[in-house]
Scaffold this active site. Structure first.
Site, PDB file in Angstrom:
ATOM      1  N   ARG A 110       1.166  -0.894   4.119  1.00 18.34           N
ATOM      2  CA  ARG A 110       0.536  -1.605   3.037  1.00 18.34           C
ATOM      3  C   ARG A 110       0.107  -0.857   2.075  1.00 18.34           C
ATOM      4  NH1 ARG A 110      -4.206  -4.511   5.600  1.00 18.34           N
ATOM      5  NH2 ARG A 110      -3.961  -6.003   3.554  1.00 18.34           N
TER       6      ARG A 110
ATOM      7  N   ASP B 249      10.684 -23.579   1.696  1.00 14.99           N
ATOM      8  CA  ASP B 249      11.781 -22.981   1.535  1.00 14.99           C
ATOM      9  C   ASP B 249      12.479 -21.894   2.572  1.00 14.99           C
ATOM     10  OD1 ASP B 249      10.310 -20.662   1.086  1.00 14.99           O
ATOM     11  OD2 ASP B 249      11.386 -20.391  -0.888  1.00 14.99           O
TER      12      ASP B 249
ATOM     13  N   ASP C 222       2.296 -24.791  -1.812  1.00 15.29           N
ATOM     14  CA  ASP C 222       2.037 -23.275  -1.654  1.00 15.29           C
ATOM     15  C   ASP C 222       1.369 -22.835  -3.130  1.00 15.29           C
ATOM     16  OD1 ASP C 222       3.169 -22.370   0.532  1.00 15.29           O
ATOM     17  OD2 ASP C 222       5.073 -22.529  -0.118  1.00 15.29           O
TER      18      ASP C 222
ATOM     19  N   SER D   4       2.049   2.087  -1.358  1.00 12.26           N
ATOM     20  CA  SER D   4       3.123   2.613  -1.831  1.00 12.26           C
ATOM     21  C   SER D   4       2.946   3.712  -2.812  1.00 12.26           C
ATOM     22  CB  SER D   4       4.190   1.686  -2.508  1.00 12.26           C
ATOM     23  OG  SER D   4       3.317   1.201  -3.729  1.00 12.26           O
TER      24      SER D   4
ATOM     25  N   ALA E  61       5.450  -2.980   5.251  1.00  9.75           N
ATOM     26  CA  ALA E  61       4.159  -3.921   5.741  1.00  9.75           C
ATOM     27  C   ALA E  61       3.395  -3.234   6.812  1.00  9.75           C
ATOM     28  CB  ALA E  61       4.963  -5.151   6.665  1.00  9.75           C
TER      29      ALA E  61
ATOM     30  N   PHE F  74       7.021   0.710  -0.465  1.00  7.19           N
ATOM     31  CA  PHE F  74       5.831  -0.142   0.105  1.00  7.19           C
ATOM     32  C   PHE F  74       6.486  -0.887   1.642  1.00  7.19           C
ATOM     33  CE2 PHE F  74       4.077  -4.141   1.471  1.00  7.19           C
ATOM     34  CZ  PHE F  74       2.844  -4.228   1.400  1.00  7.19           C
TER      35      PHE F  74
END
Length: 681
Positions: free
Chosen positions: A383, A519, A312, A385, A380, A378
């Site tokens: 997108r 994870d 990652d 704030s 999704a 904010f």
């Protein structure tokens, strides 16, 4: 596990006592037969014990009783040394298991009562052993978490030092990739409701204890293949030793049973045969000391053969928090006014990025007097704030989201702002556009900070022939820039779970072994598909079940260390096998000439070491064969020094150091022992 248990010495007094006792218990034929090489030595020892009784009854053709007793005793010591190597490795694991058991003491659990399908506020105190999968329990400040589970409500600060050895507390909360909790850890603050994800006796801690004790350790494919090879060598030398009898009769050379057995034991690869199990156990032990729990020895070994590594970007290659580095006002916009708007839009932004914007501006938002502000969080979907107060609307967000907002209001998205967005993206940054009342004010540049020294680590992996692949949700331009800057070989941009899965399958179809770390639940399919899947201990239960390793430290760079541990395991096994087989060359020159030198004087030229007598030559060779095993136990447990070099360079190094050394060391050792033995014969 405690730091103490992780850093204990190779030979602690209590461990040595336990291992010595186990060395004798392992002489049981039910245990010895699992190791074909040492089992033949065990049979030879039994035969020699019978010969000693036979000589004691009056047999005169098999040499003196004292000489045969000494040979029998040395063979027994060879077995005990080999058993001790395995026992000390197991004892180190058991010591860690004992420290883990202390965290698994019977813990009271606050079981939340269920009426129908509804949870009620009543709790019932029950022992942790009575909890079942699906039960929900409550944990408050100071409580020990009784069982593995997923947080379904609340968040808490948790002390995981009993498991990880790390003293810093961590935050676990419901609804994310940090929702998993482990039995035996302690809640330091707040309150959480946890749903049990395992049955009693199947918790993560129970699995850890079973693994470190070695009770469930199965031989790996590589280890099985090597065992078959060693068994083949043993069979060949049985044939060699048996067929030596007709040659001895033809040359009118009497050879005792003690000489035959000594020759056989010295020629078979007893060194690696005695150390093989210890090397495998020690490999898992080294992984555990790096705070990595492996579900099988195969996983550690496979890590040493990895060809492709998926990493990652965030937290592994980059520090994880993007930082604001520059402000770019649009043409005609006053810079002070633009900076004020960026600060106001970040007042309620608790993310590291939001805080870095205020830090870069160097302004305390409290200096601005705002009446009745309304903060826009904010999402999704938007997108973006921001903040609204009086007749002012400020938005901060992705360039395309702000473009849509401004153009919808009939305003033009400035060309120079669009160009600046493109430049920032191509340089690996993240552009945030700020607008006031649907009019663009300028761009904030955020940059990912590459971790110091990470490119050097990738270079080490490249030298080992491992391809590194960065996985990121960034756009291709940003991903390409960071990949080049960090020095990775390839990248997957805008990565979705299926993209990781497909990439792994594609590499595996080409015959490569792939490792990855994750994870979240969305990582579970790829973790299961990968040859080595490392799940974070803080991650979801699905991720931990899908992977074949769990990193207790939750360190994304641990994958690189795991590969090095796997490489070290394979290197240790390979080098000691080379040394063991090379040993046999010197022992051949010690014993064979000694057996026939009296009847065939021409063999004197093969008596390179000029040993004192046939009897001293056999004794010296078999004594050396026995003592080399305990001398190599520290190397088997600690592992050969790891160096990131290619396979061909590694082969040359092993042949030179351990191959040549394996030939020369016995010549010197046997000669020195012969000089000492000659004094008493």
């Amino acid at each position: 596990m405690s730091k103490q248990s992780k850093n204990n010495k190779l030979f602690e007094g209590s461990l040595v006592k336990e291992a010595l006792k186990d060395s004798f218990l392992k002489l049981s034929p039910a245990k010895m037969y699992r190791n074909p090489v040492m089992f033949t030595v065990w049979i030879g020892t039994i035969v020699m014990a019978v010969v000693c009784v036979w000589i004691g009854a009056g047999e005169t053709s098999q040499g003196s009783l004292i000489y045969n007793i000494i040979i029998t005793a040395i063979l027994l010591l060879t077995l005990l040394f080999a058993n001790f190597a395995e026992a000390i490795a197991e004892a180190r694991g058991k010591a860690q298991a004992d420290s883990l058991r202390k965290t698994r003491e019977e813990t009271p659990a606050k079981l939340i009562q269920i009426i129908g399908e509804m949870y009620v506020n009543e709790v019932k105190i029950v022992p942790s052993s009575q909890l079942s999968k699906g039960d929900v329990f409550l944990c408050e400040t100071g409580d020990i978490i009784p069982m593995d589970g997923e947080i379904i409500e609340g968040l808490a600060t948790i002390d995981e030092s009993a498991i990880t050895g790390e003293s810093a507390p961590v935050i676990r909360e419901a609804g994310g990739d940090k929702s998993s909790v482990t039995g035996g850890t302690k809640v330091l603050s707040d309150k959480i409701k946890v749903k049990v994800t395992t049955e009693a006796g199947e918790s993560f801690l129970d699995k850890m204890i079973a693994l470190v004790e070695g009770a469930s350790r199965q031989k790996t494919p590589n280890e099985i293949a090597l065992t078959i090879l060693l068994a083949g060598f043993t069979l060949v030398f049985i044939i060699v030793t048996v067929t030596l009898k007709p040659f001895a009769d033809y040359a009118n050379t009497p050879i005792t049973i003690a000489a035959f057995i000594s020759l056989f034991v010295c020629l078979i690869p007893t060194t690696i045969g005695g150390l093989l199990s210890a090397i495998g156990i020690a490999g898992m032990d080294r992984a555990l000391r790096a705070n990595v729990i492996t579900k099988s020895g195969k996983a550690v070994e496979t890590a040493g053969d990895i060809d492709v590594l998926l990493l990652d970007k965030t937290g592994t290659i980059t520090i994880g928090n993007r930082k604001a580095t520059s402000f770019y006002p649009a043409d005609g916009i006053d810079e002070k006014h633009f900076i004020k708007a960026t600060v106001l839009s970040s007042m309620a932004d608790e993310t590291p990025e939001g805080k870095s914007i205020i830090e870069l501006a160097g302004i305390n938002p409290a200096i601005y007097e705002i009446n009745h502000p309304r903060f826009i969080k904010f999402t999704a979907e938007t997108r973006s704030s921001g903040i609204e107060f009086e007749n002012t609307r400020i938005r901060k967000g992705a360039s395309d989201a702000i473009r849509t907002l401004t153009e919808k209001a009939g305003n033009i998205f400035p060309a120079e702002t669009a160009e600046r967005v493109k430049i920032i993206s191509s340089n690996g940054g993240t552009p945030l556009v700020v607008a006031e009342n649907e009019k663009v004010l300028g761009v904030i540049e955020l940059q990912d900070i590459i971790k110091p020294g990470i490119s050097e680590r990738f270079e080490r992996l490249r030298k080992m022939g491992i391809k590194t692949v960065m996985v990121t949700g960034d756009n291709p331009l940003t991903a390409k820039f960071i990949a080049e800057k960090a020095g990775v070989d390839d990248f997957i941009a805008e990565a979705k779970p299926e993209d990781k899965m497909n990439y792994i399958k594609k590499e595996q179809a080409s015959g490569r072994l792939v490792a990855m770390m994750g994870d979240g639940t969305n990582d579970a399919p790829a973790l299961a598909q990968a040859d080595v899947g490392v799940a974070m201990n803080s991650g979801t239960q699905a991720a931990k079940e899908a992977g074949n390793m769990v990193d207790l430290d939750n360190d994304p760079t641990k994958l690189i260390e795991i590969v090095e541990i796997g490489k070290q395991l394979l290197m240790t096994r390979g080098t000691l096998t080379t040394f063991s087989i090379a040993n046999d060359v010197a022992k051949y020159f010690a014993i064979v000439p000694a057996l026939f030198i009296t009847s065939i004087p021409a063999l004197q030229t093969l008596n390179i070491m000029q040993l004192h007598s046939p009897a001293s030559a056999i004794l010296s060779a078999i004594i050396f064969n026995a003592i080399i095993i305990p001398l190599l136990i520290p190397l088997a447990l600690k592992g050969v020094a790891y160096k990131p070099i290619g396979a061909s360079a590694l082969l040359r190094r092993n042949l030179f150091i351990y191959g040549l050394g394996g030939v020369l060391v016995p010549f010197v050792g046997i000669k020195l022992i012969d000089l000492l033995v000659a004094v008493f014969i």
